[in-house]
Motif scaffolding. Sequence first.
Motif, mmCIF file in Angstrom:
data_model
loop_
_atom_site.group_PDB
_atom_site.id
_atom_site.type_symbol
_atom_site.label_atom_id
_atom_site.label_comp_id
_atom_site.label_asym_id
_atom_site.label_seq_id
_atom_site.Cartn_x
_atom_site.Cartn_y
_atom_site.Cartn_z
ATOM 1 N N ALA A 8 -4.893 1.725 0.003
ATOM 2 C CA ALA A 8 -3.745 0.940 0.467
ATOM 3 C C ALA A 8 -3.716 0.834 1.990
ATOM 4 O O ALA A 8 -3.491 -0.248 2.542
ATOM 5 N N THR A 9 -3.940 1.958 2.681
ATOM 6 C CA THR A 9 -3.845 1.967 4.139
ATOM 7 C C THR A 9 -5.200 1.967 4.835
ATOM 8 O O THR A 9 -5.267 1.823 6.051
ATOM 9 N N PRO A 37 -1.331 11.442 0.399
ATOM 10 C CA PRO A 37 -0.245 11.711 1.348
ATOM 11 C C PRO A 37 0.084 10.508 2.240
ATOM 12 O O PRO A 37 1.173 10.426 2.795
ATOM 13 N N ALA A 38 -0.824 9.556 2.366
ATOM 14 C CA ALA A 38 -0.601 8.411 3.247
ATOM 15 C C ALA A 38 0.358 7.388 2.645
ATOM 16 O O ALA A 38 1.249 6.888 3.324
ATOM 17 N N CYS A 39 0.208 7.081 1.352
ATOM 18 C CA CYS A 39 1.029 6.036 0.736
ATOM 19 C C CYS A 39 1.882 6.561 -0.415
ATOM 20 O O CYS A 39 2.609 5.787 -1.041
#
Length: 72
Positions: A8-9, A37-39
């Motif tokens: 996603a990122t 943990p990012a999205c």
Amino acid sequence: MLLITCPATRSEELVADRRIRSVVNHPTHIALHVACPACAGVHVYRTGRRWEAARAARAQSAVPEARELTHA
């Protein structure tokens, strides 16, 4: 610890083992379901030599078809 790339990122994240939600053993690969943990999503990462070989074979078989269409 795992180093994953969030789809996603597109960022690389270092993830603790406790973030692995499930591990599924398939005949061609092992699928790890990892909480990102990012999205805050859950992504599936597949590992294994047979998975890579099968993916490469599918990609190689698709290339001649594309070449035939361009020469027709």
